[in-house]
Design an enzyme around this catalytic site. Structure first.
Site, PDB file in Angstrom:
ATOM      1  N   LYS A  49       4.778   9.044  10.303  1.00  0.00           N
ATOM      2  CA  LYS A  49       5.463  10.079   9.529  1.00  0.00           C
ATOM      3  C   LYS A  49       6.573  10.760  10.327  1.00  0.00           C
ATOM      4  CE  LYS A  49       2.757   8.964   6.209  1.00  0.00           C
ATOM      5  NZ  LYS A  49       1.646   8.267   6.861  1.00  0.00           N
ATOM      6  N   TYR A 263     -10.084   5.082  -0.807  1.00  0.00           N
ATOM      7  CA  TYR A 263      -9.246   5.673   0.230  1.00  0.00           C
ATOM      8  C   TYR A 263     -10.113   6.448   1.240  1.00  0.00           C
ATOM      9  CZ  TYR A 263      -5.960   8.700   2.590  1.00  0.00           C
ATOM     10  OH  TYR A 263      -5.255   9.356   3.554  1.00  0.00           O
ATOM     11  N   TYR A 289      -6.125   3.773   7.647  1.00  0.00           N
ATOM     12  CA  TYR A 289      -4.925   2.950   7.453  1.00  0.00           C
ATOM     13  C   TYR A 289      -4.867   1.751   8.403  1.00  0.00           C
ATOM     14  CZ  TYR A 289      -3.071   7.032   4.933  1.00  0.00           C
ATOM     15  OH  TYR A 289      -2.885   8.067   4.053  1.00  0.00           O
TER      16      TYR A 289
HETATM   17  C1  LIG Z   1       0.692   7.511   6.065  1.00  0.00           C
HETATM   18  C2  LIG Z   1       0.127   6.452   6.915  1.00  0.00           C
HETATM   19  C3  LIG Z   1       0.292   5.091   6.589  1.00  0.00           C
HETATM   20  C4  LIG Z   1       0.923   4.621   5.323  1.00  0.00           C
HETATM   21  O1  LIG Z   1       2.302   4.772   5.304  1.00  0.00           O
HETATM   22  P1  LIG Z   1       3.034   4.986   3.913  1.00  0.00           P
HETATM   23  O2  LIG Z   1       4.439   5.170   4.267  1.00  0.00           O
HETATM   24  O3  LIG Z   1       2.379   6.203   3.315  1.00  0.00           O
HETATM   25  O4  LIG Z   1       2.772   3.796   3.067  1.00  0.00           O
HETATM   26  C5  LIG Z   1      -0.204   4.138   7.457  1.00  0.00           C
HETATM   27  N1  LIG Z   1      -0.850   4.510   8.583  1.00  0.00           N
HETATM   28  C6  LIG Z   1      -1.037   5.785   8.921  1.00  0.00           C
HETATM   29  C7  LIG Z   1      -1.784   6.078  10.167  1.00  0.00           C
HETATM   30  C8  LIG Z   1      -0.554   6.808   8.107  1.00  0.00           C
HETATM   31  O5  LIG Z   1      -0.764   8.081   8.457  1.00  0.00           O
END
Ligand SMILES: *Cc1c(COP(=O)(O)O)cnc(C)c1O
Length: 340
Positions: A49, A263, A289
């Site tokens: 991010k 999720y 993720y």
């Molecule tokens: C937000 C996030 C993602 C996903 O990315 P997007 O741009 O939301 O698809 C992947 N890995 C981590 C650790 C994240 O925080």
């Protein structure tokens, strides 16, 4: 296209390293696996991010906002990086956190990213799961505006065409690193959630005709919906870049078979992937993720879905701060007992 035309705050530690995973590659015996370390972007334990926020927070500053708001799951990495970025700019930060998992474990609701949100001085407000969180956020923003605050709202995950510019930048950076080192990349794999990461990558790669396919491993939505949202955002991002139509529907590929119960709920193969990266490479993944994306990568290797000798780049999007919200699943039954 020329990224310097877009307002940006240079905060991330870039370029992030591109490293070969020798032990994991040998263990899996298939393709040559490399890792792009976007877990090392520097801001408050790093993550993907930060690249998006370089462009988003520049817009917030240009708007002369005094309060930035965003939303995400309880253990949102995006919320934590937004809180840290706002702290650095001297802006107030208010976060709306959605209870997507229903976990009542104290470490999930209080530790990990939540602890860091509060350390950065952000205020937080909870919501039950299943609401339209962007609408919830706008309603709260209007409340602050009525009190005279200048509020800048960032959608969940920072995923709009401005945020996705951060991953256009990553695409350029990665291709530049590969060119400098003579590495011919066959495929990039990454986690995909709110879609900005994959959308920015695909738009950036298409804009420079890199010819590198991207596989997004989903963490929430089913395949059709995930691919549609990545495609819509990649198309809008390409347009913002000045190359409308550059992204074709066939450029967007998501595999959502490693999500499991939902999720933020890790499966056994998520935990196995976290252990393999930790024990073979000394790298921390996360249970929401990157652990699910790595489970997909590992399964593809074992099933021979990549050619032997292909060069695969795993984009590590960060998230390890959330590990501290998952003590019970990580160190419970599956935990390695110390030698007795
Ligand atoms: C937000 C996030 C993602 C996903 O990315 P997007 O741009 O939301 O698809 C992947 N890995 C981590 C650790 C994240 O925080």
């Amino acid at each position: 296209m020329h990224l310097a035309r877009f307002p940006r705050l240079f905060v991330a530690h870039l370029p992030t390293p591109l490293e070969r995973l020798d032990r994991l590659s040998a263990h899996l015996g298939g393709p040559e696996i490399w890792i792009k370390r976007d877990d090392c972007t520097g801001l408050s334990t790093g993550g993907n991010k930060t690249r998006k926020l370089e462009f988003l927070m520049a817009e917030a500053q240009a708007d002369r906002a005094d309060l930035v708001m965003t939303q995400g799951a309880t253990q949102s990495n995006h919320a934590r990086q937004t809180a840290a970025f706002a702290a650095k700019l001297g802006m107030a930060c208010h976060l709306l956190l959605e209870d997507r998992t229903g976990s009542r474990e104290r470490d999930y609701t209080r530790n990990g990213n939540v602890l860091l949100d509060h350390l950065h001085g952000a205020t937080t407000e909870m919501r039950p799961g299943g609401l339209d969180m962007n609408a919830e956020m706008e309603a709260v923003a209007d409340r602050f505006r009525a009190q005279g605050r200048r509020v800048y709202t960032i959608p969940g995950g920072g995923s709009n065409p401005t945020g996705a510019l951060g991953y256009v930048n990553c695409a350029f950076e990665l291709v530049g690193q590969a060119n400098d080192r003579g590495l011919a990349i066959d495929r990039i794999v990454t986690a995909t959630g709110s879609a900005g990461t994959q959308a920015g990558l695909v738009a950036g790669l298409r804009a420079i005709h890199a010819g590198i396919p991207v596989t997004g491993f989903g963490v929430r939505a089913p395949k059709d919906r995930q691919e549609e949202s990545v495609f819509a955002l990649a198309s809008a991002t390409a347009e913002k870049l000045g190359c409308p139509g550059a992204v074709r529907r066939a450029d967007v590929e998501a595999d959502c078979t490693y999500v499991g119960a939902g999720y933020g709920i890790p499966r056994d193969d998520t935990i196995e992937a976290i252990r393999l990266f930790a024990e073979l490479e000394g790298i921390l993944l996360d249970p929401v993720y990157s652990g699910k994306a790595a489970a997909g990568l590992i399964d593809y290797c074992r099933k021979g879905r990549f050619g032997r000798g292909e060069l695969i780049v795993f984009l590590h999007t960060g998230g390890a701060a959330a590990l501290f919200g998952y003590e019970s699943v990580l160190s419970g039954n599956g935990g390695r007992a110390a030698a007795e």
